[in-house]
Design an enzyme around this catalytic site. Structure first.
Site, PDB file in Angstrom:
ATOM      1  N   ASN A   9     -63.958   2.894  -5.145  1.00 31.36           N
ATOM      2  CA  ASN A   9     -64.237   4.022  -4.804  1.00 31.36           C
ATOM      3  C   ASN A   9     -64.848   4.999  -5.559  1.00 31.36           C
ATOM      4  O   ASN A   9     -64.972   5.494  -7.058  1.00 31.36           O
ATOM      5  CB  ASN A   9     -62.401   4.634  -5.100  1.00 31.36           C
ATOM      6  CG  ASN A   9     -62.290   5.905  -4.215  1.00 31.36           C
ATOM      7  OD1 ASN A   9     -62.769   6.882  -4.255  1.00 31.36           O
ATOM      8  ND2 ASN A   9     -61.012   6.724  -5.335  1.00 31.36           N
ATOM      9  N   TRP A  10     -66.362   5.641  -5.067  1.00 28.27           N
ATOM     10  CA  TRP A  10     -66.681   6.700  -4.966  1.00 28.27           C
ATOM     11  C   TRP A  10     -66.562   8.110  -5.995  1.00 28.27           C
ATOM     12  O   TRP A  10     -66.912   9.013  -6.898  1.00 28.27           O
ATOM     13  CB  TRP A  10     -68.136   7.055  -5.173  1.00 28.27           C
ATOM     14  CG  TRP A  10     -69.360   5.858  -4.995  1.00 28.27           C
ATOM     15  CD1 TRP A  10     -69.072   4.843  -5.728  1.00 28.27           C
ATOM     16  CD2 TRP A  10     -70.139   4.877  -4.968  1.00 28.27           C
ATOM     17  NE1 TRP A  10     -69.619   3.509  -5.584  1.00 28.27           N
ATOM     18  CE2 TRP A  10     -70.986   4.322  -4.727  1.00 28.27           C
ATOM     19  CE3 TRP A  10     -71.007   5.748  -3.232  1.00 28.27           C
ATOM     20  CZ2 TRP A  10     -71.772   3.299  -4.125  1.00 28.27           C
ATOM     21  CZ3 TRP A  10     -72.025   5.351  -2.703  1.00 28.27           C
ATOM     22  CH2 TRP A  10     -72.987   3.865  -2.710  1.00 28.27           C
ATOM     23  N   LYS A  11     -65.038   8.260  -5.522  1.00 23.67           N
ATOM     24  CA  LYS A  11     -64.923   9.701  -5.388  1.00 23.67           C
ATOM     25  C   LYS A  11     -66.030  10.641  -5.925  1.00 23.67           C
ATOM     26  O   LYS A  11     -66.235  11.104  -4.130  1.00 23.67           O
ATOM     27  CB  LYS A  11     -63.761   9.793  -6.951  1.00 23.67           C
ATOM     28  CG  LYS A  11     -63.252   8.416  -7.226  1.00 23.67           C
ATOM     29  CD  LYS A  11     -62.091   8.388  -8.129  1.00 23.67           C
ATOM     30  CE  LYS A  11     -61.392   7.740  -8.804  1.00 23.67           C
ATOM     31  NZ  LYS A  11     -59.793   7.471  -9.499  1.00 23.67           N
ATOM     32  N   HIS A  95     -54.032   8.552  -1.704  1.00 25.15           N
ATOM     33  CA  HIS A  95     -55.100   8.254  -3.299  1.00 25.15           C
ATOM     34  C   HIS A  95     -53.807   9.800  -3.668  1.00 25.15           C
ATOM     35  O   HIS A  95     -53.902  10.711  -3.500  1.00 25.15           O
ATOM     36  CB  HIS A  95     -56.093   8.085  -3.339  1.00 25.15           C
ATOM     37  CG  HIS A  95     -56.469   8.394  -4.522  1.00 25.15           C
ATOM     38  ND1 HIS A  95     -56.774   8.506  -5.693  1.00 25.15           N
ATOM     39  CD2 HIS A  95     -57.100   6.878  -4.749  1.00 25.15           C
ATOM     40  CE1 HIS A  95     -57.078   8.195  -6.394  1.00 25.15           C
ATOM     41  NE2 HIS A  95     -57.848   6.410  -6.345  1.00 25.15           N
ATOM     42  N   GLU A  97     -54.576  10.999  -6.243  1.00 25.54           N
ATOM     43  CA  GLU A  97     -55.655  12.144  -6.603  1.00 25.54           C
ATOM     44  C   GLU A  97     -55.469  13.406  -5.439  1.00 25.54           C
ATOM     45  O   GLU A  97     -55.408  14.480  -6.045  1.00 25.54           O
ATOM     46  CB  GLU A  97     -56.960  11.926  -6.838  1.00 25.54           C
ATOM     47  CG  GLU A  97     -56.836  11.983  -8.483  1.00 25.54           C
ATOM     48  CD  GLU A  97     -58.419  10.622  -8.518  1.00 25.54           C
ATOM     49  OE1 GLU A  97     -59.122  10.076  -7.702  1.00 25.54           O
ATOM     50  OE2 GLU A  97     -58.715   9.520 -10.057  1.00 25.54           O
ATOM     51  N   GLU A 167     -51.762   1.558  -7.656  1.00 27.78           N
ATOM     52  CA  GLU A 167     -52.337   1.909  -7.911  1.00 27.78           C
ATOM     53  C   GLU A 167     -51.353   3.357  -8.906  1.00 27.78           C
ATOM     54  O   GLU A 167     -51.617   4.146  -9.521  1.00 27.78           O
ATOM     55  CB  GLU A 167     -53.170   3.474  -7.858  1.00 27.78           C
ATOM     56  CG  GLU A 167     -54.664   2.917  -6.871  1.00 27.78           C
ATOM     57  CD  GLU A 167     -55.398   3.456  -6.941  1.00 27.78           C
ATOM     58  OE1 GLU A 167     -56.557   2.866  -7.610  1.00 27.78           O
ATOM     59  OE2 GLU A 167     -55.893   4.875  -6.375  1.00 27.78           O
ATOM     60  N   GLY A 173     -58.254   6.024 -14.155  1.00 22.55           N
ATOM     61  CA  GLY A 173     -59.525   6.822 -14.889  1.00 22.55           C
ATOM     62  C   GLY A 173     -59.234   6.473 -16.700  1.00 22.55           C
ATOM     63  O   GLY A 173     -59.241   7.482 -17.265  1.00 22.55           O
ATOM     64  N   SER A 212     -58.576   1.623 -13.373  1.00 25.10           N
ATOM     65  CA  SER A 212     -59.757   0.841 -14.839  1.00 25.10           C
ATOM     66  C   SER A 212     -59.729  -0.607 -14.831  1.00 25.10           C
ATOM     67  O   SER A 212     -59.885  -1.256 -15.500  1.00 25.10           O
ATOM     68  CB  SER A 212     -58.903   1.146 -15.779  1.00 25.10           C
ATOM     69  OG  SER A 212     -58.281   2.912 -15.817  1.00 25.10           O
TER      70      SER A 212
END
Ligand code: PGA
Length: 251
Positions: A9-11, A95, A97, A167, A173, A212
């Site tokens: 997941n490159w965000k 997600h 975020e 998650e 992160g 992480s």
């Protein structure tokens, strides 16, 4: 045999150069191996070029988001049929975020889930508790509610051919991932929750862990019975680190 589903997941990271170099190297390294289950979730503007790069490999593509609307006057949004049109396989839904920075509501998550299923793409339902909720011992309750949102509105059968990504928000992160034993317990709880409704689906559903993950902790996580894959943010931004995680799959 079920291979662990590993998703990068490159965000909101990368550029054209990064995408091309990363995927060329990944395709080259995986060239001789057919037995893997790896997907890349690039930023939206790089979906198309990523799809071209991974052509003729088993690597697949995941969208980081989709709009709730199917078409119309929604400036800046992207619909599920557009993602399908260009060859996306998975879509991340809910997600943390997006829940936090975009105030994504349960209603929107439900609507997106429906749209993804209707278009025969695979939703990856992201669930997990915040640090506050964890401290209050509410992890199971939160996970149950986030899964139950789907079950009570759509029935258990929609989970056929779906992915759930556990998650914990506090582990994303971060320097430290959740402990693999704790993760296994929650994954087992998620699977047994599904199995209360449908045993077959509970065995078939992929339950990924994210938060992480790196090449040092990936092995222990993947060795757990109910961890069927990993959703990897930071450590998927460096091709060598990502390849080290993939190498674990061979051992
Ligand atoms: P992280 O992100 O690996 O950087 O913690 C995981 C995710 O949010 O999917």
């Amino acid at each position: 045999m079920k291979f662990p589903l590993i998703i990068a997941n490159w965000k909101l990271n990368g550029n054209k150069y990064f995408v091309n170099v990363f995927l060329k190297k990944l395709c080259y390294k995986l060239n001789k191996k057919k037995l893997y289950n790896i997907a890349i979730a690039p930023p939206l503007v790089y979906l198309h070029t990523s799809i071209k790069e991974i052509k003729n490999t088993n690597i697949t593509i995941c969208a980081q988001n989709v709009d709730v609307n199917l078409s119309g006057a929604f400036t800046g949004d992207v619909s599920i049929s557009m993602l399908k049109d260009i060859g996306v396989k998975y879509v991340l839904i809910g997600h943390s975020e997006r829940r936090i920075y975009h105030n994504e509501t349960d209603f929107e998550i439900l609507k997106k889930f429906i749209n993804v299923k209707k278009n025969n793409l695979i939703p990856i339902l992201c669930i997990g508790e915040t640090l506050e909720e964890k401290k209050k011992n509410k992890t199971k309750e939160i996970c149950f509610n986030q899964i139950n949102l789907i079950i009570k509105n759509l029935g258990i059968k929609v989970f056929k051919n779906c992915v759930i990504a556990y998650e914990p928000v506090w582990a994303i992160g971060n320097k430290v991932s959740a402990n693999f034993k704790d993760v296994q317990k929650i994954h087992k709880f998620i699977r047994s929750t599904i199995s209360l409704y449908d045993k077959k689906i509970s065995k078939q559903i992929i339950i990924q862990y994210g938060g992480s993950v790196n090449y040092k902790n990936a092995k222990e996580l993947l060795m757990q019975q109910d961890i069927d894959g990993l959703l990897i943010g930071n450590s998927s931004l460096n091709i060598n680190n990502f390849l080290k995680i993939i190498k674990i799959l061979k051992n």
